[in-house]
Design an enzyme around this catalytic site. Structure first.
Site, short mmCIF file in Angstrom:
data_model
loop_
_atom_site.label_atom_id
_atom_site.label_comp_id
_atom_site.label_asym_id
_atom_site.label_seq_id
_atom_site.Cartn_x
_atom_site.Cartn_y
_atom_site.Cartn_z
N LYS A 233 -24.40 5.29 -29.39
CA LYS A 233 -24.18 5.38 -30.81
C LYS A 233 -24.92 4.13 -31.63
O LYS A 233 -24.77 3.11 -31.08
CB LYS A 233 -22.65 5.76 -31.10
N ASP A 305 -23.55 11.65 -25.16
CA ASP A 305 -22.54 11.49 -26.55
C ASP A 305 -21.82 12.68 -26.61
O ASP A 305 -20.81 12.84 -27.36
CB ASP A 305 -23.11 11.07 -27.72
N GLU A 307 -19.73 14.03 -24.44
CA GLU A 307 -18.95 13.90 -23.19
C GLU A 307 -17.50 14.58 -23.30
O GLU A 307 -17.06 14.87 -22.02
CB GLU A 307 -18.85 12.39 -22.79
N ARG A 309 -16.55 17.44 -24.01
CA ARG A 309 -16.23 18.91 -23.71
C ARG A 309 -16.41 18.77 -21.94
O ARG A 309 -15.94 19.66 -21.47
CB ARG A 309 -17.39 19.67 -24.40
#
Length: 454
Positions: A233, A305, A307, A309
Site C-alpha cells: 500500500k 492486498d 488478504e 477474504r
C-alpha cells in the site's frame, strides 16, 4: 475511564432537553434568552442559583424535523461540568434507552497512552431504562473501540489472542487457538499463507459460549496490520491499517454484549477470528500464487492486498462444518463499500429475506445502521480466473464489495443462513456518541435482531 450511571440522589442537578423553537422551562427564568440560548443541537446553557452556584442546565436538541440524525443526542451533554445530573423531563420524540446509551457512549475516551483524565459528569439512569443492559452494551462497544484504537505495535496476533483469552475467561467461555505451522497440519492453508511473513505467528482463535440451543457463529477478520503485502500500500493508505482487525474487535465486543445482556442464554455462540499480520518478507505470499483452501477450491492471488477474504475463507469453512443455524462475517473488507455507502453505513449481504429484514429493521431501531446490498449472481464469473477455481481480486475494480461477498459466500456453504457485513470500523469525524477513532458497526444491530433471528 469509568463506565457508570450516577446513583439516584436528591442532589443531582436537573437537565432539561429542549427542541429549537419550543418554550423553555419556566424554572430557567429569563437567563437562557439573555445568554442567547436558541436550542441548537448540543448548545448548553448553565443555570445559576441565587448564590452563584449551579441550579441546573438546558441542552438544545436542534430541529425536531432532523431528530433521526442524532439518536444519541445526550452524548453531547458530556461537556457539562462534573457532578451528578438527572433528566428533568423527556421531550416528545426521544427514546429513553437511546438517550441513556448515548450518554454512556459519549463517555468513551482512549486513554492508554495518556495520563489520568479528569472525571466527567454522571447521569442518573432515566426511569424505565434497564441500566444493566445499557452498561453491558456500552462495555462491549468500548472493548471494540479500545482494540481498534490500539496501534499494531501493541496489538499484533499474539495480543489479539491475549485479549480474546481474557474475554473468554471473564465469561466462562471455552477457547482454543491454533497457531504457526499447526495451521498447516490442521488444514488452514490460507490463514497460514497470509500471516507467515510476520514476526508474530498467524493463528485461528475459536471461542465457544453455551452448550444448548441454536448455533450462532460469528467470524471476524483479524488482520492486525495490513501493509498490503508485496502489493504494498502507499503510505497514505497504510496509515489506518491498525483498524484492519475491526471485524475481530467487533466480534469480541458483540460477544461481550451477548453475555452481559443475557441475550446469549439459550444459544450456542461461537466466535472465530483468523488473526494475522499481512507483512513483507522473503516468505511472503506473492501475486500470481495459487493457494489451496481448507474447503478445497484453489485461489489465484492477483493482489496480496485482498488478504482478508483469504483468511476469512478458511475460518468460515471451519465454522460451516458444524452447520450453524446462522453465520455472520464481520470484516473491514473493501474500499468499494466505502465508495458506495461511505464510512457510516456498512453494506449487508444476505440471501435470506427474513434474516436480512430482521437485521436491517433492528439496525434502524437502535441507531446502528446497515444497508442491504445484493449477492448478484451474474458477477460470480468475475471471481473465476483461468488457472484456479477462484480469484481473490478480479480485475477492473467494479462491484468490488459484491465480488468480495460472493467470494466469501462460497465458503459459507453448510451454514443454515449466512450474512456478511463489510464494515469500516472507524469514525473519521467525531459525532455524538462516536468520538473520532475506532468504532463498532453492526454489533448492536445483531444484538437487537436476535429475538427475530432465532
Amino acid at each position: 475511564m469509568t463506565l457508570e450511571f450516577a446513583p439516584a440522589s436528591d442532589t443531582a442537578l436537573p437537565l432539561w432537553l429542549v427542541w429549537a423553537g419550543d418554550p423553555l422551562p419556566p424554572a430557567a427564568g429569563p437567563w437562557p434568552q439573555a445568554c442567547g440560548f436558541a436550542g441548537r443541537a448540543g448548545q448548553i446553557c448553565l443555570l445559576p442559583d441565587a448564590s452563584g452556584g449551579l441550579s441546573g442546565a438546558i441542552m438544545g436538541l436542534g430541529d425536531p424535523a432532523q431528530a433521526g440524525r442524532d439518536r444519541f443526542a445526550l452524548a453531547r451533554a458530556q461537556s457539562l461540568p462534573p457532578g451528578d445530573w438527572q433528566l428533568a423531563d423527556l421531550p416528545q420524540g426521544l427514546d429513553a434507552d437511546q438517550l441513556a446509551l448515548g450518554w454512556l457512549l459519549g463517555q468513551y475516551r482512549f486513554t492508554r497512552y495518556k495520563g489520568a483524565t479528569v472525571p466527567g459528569p454522571r447521569l442518573v439512569c432515566p426511569a424505565g431504562v434497564d441500566a444493566d443492559r445499557m452498561l453491558a452494551i456500552a462495555a462491549g462497544e468500548f472493548l471494540t473501540r479500545d482494540l481498534i484504537n490500539t496501534p499494531a505495535s501493541d496489538l499484533g496476533p499474539d495480543q489479539m489472542e491475549a485479549a480474546a483469552r481474557a474475554l473468554a475467561n471473564s465469561l466462562g467461555a471455552r477457547i482454543e487457538v491454533i497457531s504457526g505451522t499447526a495451521l498447516l497440519k490442521q488444514n488452514f492453508p490460507l490463514i497460514h499463507a497470509v500471516g507467515r511473513a510476520a514476526a508474530s505467528d498467524p493463528r485461528l482463535i475459536d471461542i465457544r459460549l453455551g452448550d444448548q440451543g441454536p448455533m450462532l457463529t460469528i467470524v471476524g477478520k483479524g488482520v492486525c496490520f495490513d501493509t498490503g503485502g508485496l502489493n504494498l500500500k502507499p503510505g497514505a493508505s497504510m496509515g489506518l491499517m491498525k483498524k484492519d482487525m475491526g471485524g475481530a474487535a467487533t466480534a469480541l465486543g458483540l460477544l461481550k454484549m451477548l453475555a452481559g445482556t443475557g441475550a446469549a442464554a439459550g444459544l450456542r455462540v461461537r466466535v472465530l477470528i483468523p488473526a494475522v499480520e499481512n507483512s513483507v518478507a522473503g516468505n511472503a505470499f506473492r501475486p500470481g500464487d495459487v493457494l489451496s483452501s481448507r474447503k478445497g477450491p484453489t485461489v489465484e492471488v492477483n493482489n496480496t492486498d485482498a488478504e482478508g477474504r483469504l483468511v476469512l475463507a478458511d475460518a468460515m469453512t471451519y465454522g460451516a462444518e458444524e452447520s450453524p443455524d446462522l453465520m455472520i462475517s464481520l470484516a473491514t473488507l473493501t474500499g468499494a463499500a466505502r465508495v458506495a455507502l461511505g464510512p457510516d453505513l456498512p453494506p449487508l449481504y444476505c440471501d435470506d429475506d427474513a434474516t436480512a429484514q430482521a437485521l436491517q429493521q433492528a439496525a434502524m431501531q437502535v441507531g446502528d445502521p446497515i444497508w442491504r446490498m445484493p449477492f448478484w449472481d451474474p458477477y460470480e464469473a468475475l471471481i473465476e480466473p483461468a488457472i484456479a477455481d477462484l480469484d481473490n481480486a478480479p480485475s477492473g475494480g467494479m462491484a468490488g464489495s459484491i465480488t468480495a461477498a460472493l467470494f466469501l459466500r462460497r465458503f459459507a456453504e453448510g451454514a443454515g443462513r449466512y450474512a456478511h457485513l463489510d464494515i469500516y470500523g472507524w469514525q473519521p469525524v467525531a459525532a455524538p456518541g462516536r468520538p473520532k477513532g475506532g468504532v463498532g458497526q453492526g454489533a448492536r444491530a445483531i444484538l437487537a435482531a436476535l429475538p427475530r433471528l432465532f
